[in-house]
Design an enzyme around this catalytic site. Structure first.
Site, PDB file in Angstrom:
ATOM      1  N   HIS A 196       1.586   4.419  -2.850  1.00  0.00           N
ATOM      2  CA  HIS A 196       1.617   5.881  -2.679  1.00  0.00           C
ATOM      3  C   HIS A 196       2.972   6.424  -3.141  1.00  0.00           C
ATOM      4  O   HIS A 196       3.058   7.460  -3.780  1.00  0.00           O
ATOM      5  CB  HIS A 196       1.457   6.242  -1.201  1.00  0.00           C
ATOM      6  CG  HIS A 196       0.049   6.206  -0.696  1.00  0.00           C
ATOM      7  ND1 HIS A 196      -0.990   6.858  -1.315  1.00  0.00           N
ATOM      8  CD2 HIS A 196      -0.501   5.613   0.401  1.00  0.00           C
ATOM      9  CE1 HIS A 196      -2.113   6.665  -0.636  1.00  0.00           C
ATOM     10  NE2 HIS A 196      -1.839   5.907   0.410  1.00  0.00           N
TER      11      HIS A 196
ATOM     12  N   HIS B   9       0.831  -1.207   0.000  1.00  0.00           N
ATOM     13  CA  HIS B   9       0.000   0.000   0.000  1.00  0.00           C
ATOM     14  C   HIS B   9       0.873   1.267   0.000  1.00  0.00           C
ATOM     15  O   HIS B   9       0.718   2.136  -0.859  1.00  0.00           O
ATOM     16  CB  HIS B   9      -0.907  -0.032   1.241  1.00  0.00           C
ATOM     17  CG  HIS B   9      -1.827   1.143   1.368  1.00  0.00           C
ATOM     18  ND1 HIS B   9      -3.171   1.077   1.079  1.00  0.00           N
ATOM     19  CD2 HIS B   9      -1.603   2.427   1.748  1.00  0.00           C
ATOM     20  CE1 HIS B   9      -3.728   2.259   1.274  1.00  0.00           C
ATOM     21  NE2 HIS B   9      -2.791   3.106   1.683  1.00  0.00           N
ATOM     22  N   GLU B  10       1.789   1.345   0.953  1.00  0.00           N
ATOM     23  CA  GLU B  10       2.618   2.550   1.063  1.00  0.00           C
ATOM     24  C   GLU B  10       3.532   2.698  -0.160  1.00  0.00           C
ATOM     25  O   GLU B  10       3.803   3.806  -0.614  1.00  0.00           O
ATOM     26  CB  GLU B  10       3.430   2.545   2.360  1.00  0.00           C
ATOM     27  CG  GLU B  10       2.593   2.490   3.633  1.00  0.00           C
ATOM     28  CD  GLU B  10       1.481   3.531   3.689  1.00  0.00           C
ATOM     29  OE1 GLU B  10       1.593   4.592   3.044  1.00  0.00           O
ATOM     30  OE2 GLU B  10       0.471   3.264   4.372  1.00  0.00           O
TER      31      GLU B  10
ATOM     32  N   HIS C 267       3.380   6.780  -6.854  1.00  0.00           N
ATOM     33  CA  HIS C 267       2.602   7.932  -7.322  1.00  0.00           C
ATOM     34  C   HIS C 267       3.428   9.214  -7.152  1.00  0.00           C
ATOM     35  O   HIS C 267       3.449  10.080  -8.016  1.00  0.00           O
ATOM     36  CB  HIS C 267       1.316   8.012  -6.491  1.00  0.00           C
ATOM     37  CG  HIS C 267       0.213   8.806  -7.127  1.00  0.00           C
ATOM     38  ND1 HIS C 267      -0.918   9.155  -6.444  1.00  0.00           N
ATOM     39  CD2 HIS C 267       0.072   9.312  -8.368  1.00  0.00           C
ATOM     40  CE1 HIS C 267      -1.713   9.848  -7.245  1.00  0.00           C
ATOM     41  NE2 HIS C 267      -1.140   9.950  -8.417  1.00  0.00           N
TER      42      HIS C 267
HETATM   43 ZN   LIG Z   1      -3.097   5.193   1.979  1.00  0.00          ZN
END
Ligand SMILES: [Zn+2]
Length: 670
Positions: A463, A459-460, A466
């Site tokens: 990010h 998940h991290e 991105h």
């Molecule tokens: Zn998040």
């Protein structure tokens, strides 16, 4: 004094930053920015190059100075640093308000829009539009009396929201539950019992004393066999800070006040409700779109939720009250799925998972991720990595800080260390911080992750990609900057999907002793946990989201909030587990009354739909399909906040988002 926070090297000088550098550096940058802005406006500078570029560079400088401070405050906290950090917060707030309410600056941006818009690139237009929108939302155009009123509303709102939080905290802390008979503890985890014993000792009494924090509450509701104990905890938790407890912590009046202040502020700057104001910065277009979205999803999830609840009651052999649901669900889950997170740990040694995660990034986007030595880090556990793309170009880098330790904030997050900029003499590649709180290695044994922790890392990292793969040159719309709140979780939740797939399993798992990947059969059981009671969980989230949104959309000063009535209507519409009449959940709903989720709680589900649907494209073409990955990179990851989020999604997917992929992922598809 040579101040390392003011250096412009490509990475922070972590080894020389001291607390005493913080306030002087921040003050100096704020002073310089203020002087620079004044000179700009007095000199009559105009246009993209005359106004926007210098402002972007000023903001970049401030962000670069502040980023290591905020980061160190989170990961290497100490009294001196905390004091320096806190001393700067009001300085920064005052500066940002000044900027946002500066009519001269707003007029200069408006002039760019009026005279140059046609010649600007799309991402430049987006930047200008965002800036003008934010000026408007800050009340820049109001006459002096109204501007003053707007500021008062914002200040009063900040105080009321903080008081709401304090009341929840104080009411929570004031409650305890004593247990004298050991049989009442049956089913509770040993660690929870030990804590309660220690608490009793601290208070000089026999037996056990339970406080009302979230871990205790969860543990009792999930594991306590004693129904009376569960009911006591449920009642205490669900009536916190309400009129049923001590009057000084009752949030009833504050709820009305907060909703009233938000409504008035929204109307002052030209919106009919706070829900509309909230959506001005989000991907969802208008209140009716959000309401339709939530109701449609609720209609689709509710039959499954009803089925699941009936099945749970059949399993329990009795009618269930709200305080029985978690307890019997846990037993049903155990009986049905027989897979435990703890047993999975040996299959996910951290070095193996990391290697696999980087391999996934390489297969998808052709990225090479290489550790770089000799970089200044603030703790020996921290490592720095460069990201090099398929053409051999360095695109950015990240600090990886994975283990729990004292003075480090809990949880996991990605944050910006350096934002990408390529503007008039300023050039920097994006750098991220990726932070988790995994169990540290012990001796020769590496850190072993649960599957949930593997998902957290993916998940991290999502990010992080991105932020780091952005191609946008203007900091305020590069990477995650300028991305609407309800779209920012798309790349992160998207990335999690890979950690559920059997194609990825051999890359990220390998038993710590034997090196064997996680058996496929175990993965199948794990995958089944994803859809366990997915209907019930979905309608619960939808209940909160619909309640939040209707509350902010329908508020009318003469009538007040209709808090209880709205809650009752929403529950009648979507809920499956009907809470008892004494339930006062709203009185401690911090997300919407004191956090950033006001008229925005729907964002959780919204982003889930986007990420599941985006991943659906990979499921259709093969999860490592090069063309699909290139499209995702080009339409979403590299573009940051420089374009409309829906346009970007449609460009990638070839159509508007659909609900089906999420429903399939949760096992809820018809
Ligand atoms: Zn998040």
């Amino acid at each position: 004094m040579d101040n390392p926070l003011l250096h412009d090297a490509s990475l922070p000088a972590f080894l020389s930053i001291r607390p005493q550098h913080v306030e002087p550096a921040v003050r100096q940058v704020l002073d310089e920015n203020r002087r620079g802005l004044q000179q700009l406006l007095e000199s009559g500078a105009s246009g993209w190059d005359g106004i926007v570029v210098p402002i972007e560079r000023m903001q970049h400088r401030l962000a670069r100075t502040w980023s290591p401070v905020g980061h160190l405050n989170g990961v290497a906290n100490g009294d001196e640093l905390r004091a320096a950090y806190n001393a700067c917060l009001p300085l920064l707030t005052a500066y940002h308000t000044e900027l946002a309410q500066n009519p001269g600056l707003c007029a200069a941006y408006q002039q760019v829009k009026d005279t140059q818009y046609a010649q600007l690139q799309p991402e430049q237009r987006k930047l200008v539009d965002n800036a003008l929108r934010d000026f408007r939302l800050s009340g820049v155009a109001l006459d002096p009396a109204r501007k003053q009123r707007f500021r008062e509303l914002m200040e009063r709102l900040a105080t009321a929201q903080a008081k709401f939080d304090e009341n929840v905290l104080d009411a929570t802390n004031a409650w305890t539950r004593a247990v004298d008979d050991a049989s009442e503890l049956a089913g509770l985890p040993a660690a929870v019992i030990a804590r309660a014993r220690a608490e009793a000792e601290k208070n000089g009494r026999d037996g056990w004393l339970f406080t009302l924090d979230a871990p205790n509450y969860q543990a009792v509701l999930t594991h306590a066999e004693n129904r009376g104990l569960r009911q006591d905890f449920y009642t205490a938790w669900m009536t916190r800070a309400s009129e049923q407890g001590a009057a000084q912590w009752d949030n009833s009046a504050l709820i009305e006040e907060i909703l009233g202040l938000r409504h008035e502020a929204a109307q002052l700057v030209g919106f009919s409700s706070f829900a509309e104001y909230s959506l001005a910065t989000k991907m969802a277009r208008d209140p009716s779109e959000v309401l339709q979205f939530l109701r449609r999803l609720a209609r689709l999830c509710r039959p499954a939720a009803q089925r699941e609840f009936a099945e749970l009651e059949a399993f329990a052999g009795t009618k269930l009250e709200a305080w029985d649901v978690a307890f019997h669900s846990e037993r049903l889950k155990h009986e049905r799925l027989a897979v435990s997170e703890e047993e999975l740990r040996p299959y996910f040694p951290l070095p193996r998972v990391l290697q696999g995660l980087f391999a996934v990034a390489q297969r998808l986007y052709g990225l090479r991720i290489e550790p770089r030595t000799g970089v200044e880090v603030y703790h020996p556990d921290v490592t720095y990595y460069d990201i090099v793309d398929a053409n051999g170009d360095r695109r950015g880098g990240f600090f990886l800080d994975l283990y729990a330790r004292p003075k480090k904030r809990g949880g996991a997050w990605m944050d910006e260390c350096v934002g990408r900029i390529q503007l008039g003499g300023d050039a920097a590649l994006p750098v991220a911080y990726l932070v988790c709180n995994f169990t540290p290695p012990s001796g020769q044994r590496p850190s072993l992750l649960t599957h949930y922790e593997v998902l957290t890392l993916f998940h991290e990292f999502g990010h992080g990609l991105h932020h780091m793969l952005t191609r946008v040159d203007f900091p305020s719309v590069a990477g995650i900057n300028g991305v609407p709140w309800d779209a920012v979780e798309l790349p992160s939740q998207f990335m999690e999907n890979f950690a559920w797939r059997e194609e990825v399993l051999p890359l990220i798992s390998g038993h710590v002793d034997s090196g064997e990947p996680l058996p496929l059969e175990t993965l199948r059981k794990l995958q089944a946990t994803r859809s366990f009671q997915a209907g019930m969980q979905s309608v619960r989230q939808l209940e909160f989201a619909l309640f939040d949104f209707r509350l902010h959309a329908e508020f009318a000063p003469a009538r007040g909030s209709r808090l209880a009535a709205t809650m009752a209507e929403v529950r009648a519409e979507v809920a499956v587990v009907r809470p008892p009449a004494f339930n006062r959940f709203a009185h401690s709903f911090q997300h919407i009354f004191s956090g950033g989720y006001a008229a925005g709680y729907y964002s959780y589900k919204w982003a889930e739909v986007l990420s599941a649907d985006a991943f659906g494209a990979f499921e259709e073409s093969g999860i490592f399909d090069a063309a699909t990955a290139r499209r995702f990179l080009g339409s979403i990851l590299e573009r940051g906040g420089s374009r409309d989020a829906m346009e970007a999604f449609v460009e990638f997917r070839g159509r508007q988002p659909e609900l089906d992929p999420l429903l399939r992922q949760l096992g809820l598809a018809a």
